[in-house]
Design an enzyme around this catalytic site. Structure first.
Site, PDB file in Angstrom:
ATOM      1  CB  CYS A  76      13.677  -2.644  40.804  1.00  0.00           C
ATOM      2  SG  CYS A  76      13.781  -4.431  40.802  1.00  0.00           S
ATOM      3  CB  CYS A 142      15.387 -10.318  45.405  1.00  0.00           C
ATOM      4  SG  CYS A 142      15.515  -9.426  43.840  1.00  0.00           S
ATOM      5  CB  CYS A 341      24.620  -5.594  28.937  1.00  0.00           C
ATOM      6  SG  CYS A 341      26.331  -5.514  29.451  1.00  0.00           S
TER       7      CYS A 341
END
Ligand SMILES: C[S@@+](CC[C@H](N)C(=O)[O-])C[C@H]1O[C@@H](n2cnc3c(N)ncnc32)[C@H](O)[C@@H]1O
Length: 384
Positions: A76, A142, A341
């Site tokens: 992250c 997670c 992406c």
């Protein structure tokens, strides 16, 4: 050496940007307008990297990261700020990159959205590879994963995982699929579909998701979008951009999900993907949904020659090869929808398409709280 700096900007991967003597410093997890005491940990010719020692003046957009692995994992990039600010940072980055107006398509599932995880096992310990160091970060939970996948991870963490290298877990419509890679022939775990070394062992051979009245089948090695809300956003936007016509090419079609989504808008659709398992699913999906006007072909995208009215491309992060760019640029298709992406390869590829103009650009949070961005854009044929 320690310095006190003011953060003047932010990049797209969660760094704050400051300057010392006109040299740029990237500081992980720093936010614009913060005053921070930093230590220089890297000094390259053109830039430096600093580490936060102490935040003297905090941004009102700073929040406490909800994850105990945030510093060590690297998966992250935006847990130190609000989701809203993450979107603003990503929007600004895209506006600068493309010099074009951007529409953001919101998702509500900022956490627990992932339906798939691939975990590594080192010396019997389960975790993620840190994307920079390739060292294992041992985890048993997670925040990005669905709660059911987290329950499986916690169960697996207590088991003997010797001789195992990698474990893939998918949750599709409440069913769990596990594929274990390693020097083993069997493994005793409760799940709805078990594969070992990509070989079917027990339960369902494939799982089926139900989205917007479609049924989508998924084998372990097939591509399937990881975030349902993000997937619906990009498919609906692609449908809106491309309208309808006679023929549509769905290049890099995966399990054919976009082809099915578009089936009522075109007389004929051809989907092409290099992955055999995905094409197997695509053909199952055709039957499951009783759709007749779609043909799926297992092939390399670079071999396409046929002409279509409209084209959708959704390549991997590396973007399009020269052959595919040449095919698209000479295709005379009225509309090309490019789903990507990776904004950098998207920009590179758009710049290489001389006969097409970027007319619409949108993005969604397919991967909230990480550095990743999913774009959908419309390219229209220029009439010279
Ligand atoms: C981002 S996924 C898109 C899948 C699909 N559009 C979807 O939404 O589920 C990229 C796909 O490109 C396929 N692929 C990668 N390289 C390829 C190539 N050279 N030719 C054709 N397909 C390729 C992969 O197998 C994968 O299914």
């Amino acid at each position: 050496m320690k310095y006190i700096v003011e953060i003047i900007d932010e990049d797209n991967i969660g760094n704050g940007i400051a300057k010392i003597d006109n040299k740029v410093i990237f500081i992980k997890n720093a936010l614009k307008n913060e005053k921070i005491e930093i230590e220089i940990i890297k000094n390259n010719k053109n830039y430096m990297v600093g580490k936060i020692i102490n935040i003297i003046e905090k941004s009102n957009k700073r929040v406490n990261p909800i994850c105990k692995y945030y510093e060590s994992c690297g998966g992250c990039n935006f847990l130190h700020t609000t989701f809203e600010n993450e979107i603003n940072i990503k929007t600004k980055y895209l506006e600068r990159l493309f010099n074009h107006e951007i529409e953001y398509m919101h998702v509500n599932n900022e956490l627990n959205y992932r339906n798939k995880v691939v975990l590594h096992v080192i010396k019997g310990k389960l975790g993620y590879f840190n994307d920079k160091t390739h060292e294992i970060c041992i985890i048993n939970h997670c925040n990005l994963l669905s709660p059911k996948i987290n329950l499986k991870i916690s169960e697996l963490s207590k088991m003997n995982l010797n001789n195992i290298n990698e474990i893939m877990i998918r949750e599709i419509d409440n069913n769990i699929m596990i594929n274990i890679l390693g020097n083993i022939d069997n493994f005793n775990i409760d799940c709805d579909s078990l594969y070992i070394n990509n070989k079917y062992i027990k339960g369902n051979e494939y799982l089926i998701d139900n989205i917007n009245n479609f049924k989508f089948s998924i084998y372990p090695e097939s591509f399937f979008q990881v975030n349902k809300e993000g997937m619906i956003n990009i498919y609906n936007k692609a449908k809106l951009y491309i309208n309808n016509g006679n023929s549509l090419l769905d290049l890099y079609c995966g399990t054919g999900t976009i082809s099915l989504w578009m089936n009522e808008c075109f007389k004929k659709i051809v989907g092409i993907d290099i992955n055999e398992s995905s094409i197997k699913n695509a053909n199952i999906n055709k039957k499951l949904n009783n759709i007749k006007n779609v043909e799926f072909i297992c092939d390399d995208a670079k071999n396409i020659k046929e002409r279509f009215d409209s084209i959708i491309v959704d390549p991997p992060r590396s973007g399009l090869s020269k052959k595919v760019i040449d095919y698209l640029d000479n295709s005379k298709s009225n509309k090309i929808v490019y789903i990507s992406c990776n904004p950098n390869t998207l920009k590179r590829d758009i710049d290489l398409l001389n006969n097409y103009k970027l007319t619409k650009l949108s993005f969604t949070s397919m991967f909230p709280r990480t550095k990743h961005i999913e774009c959908v854009c419309l390219l229209e044929l220029l009439t010279h």
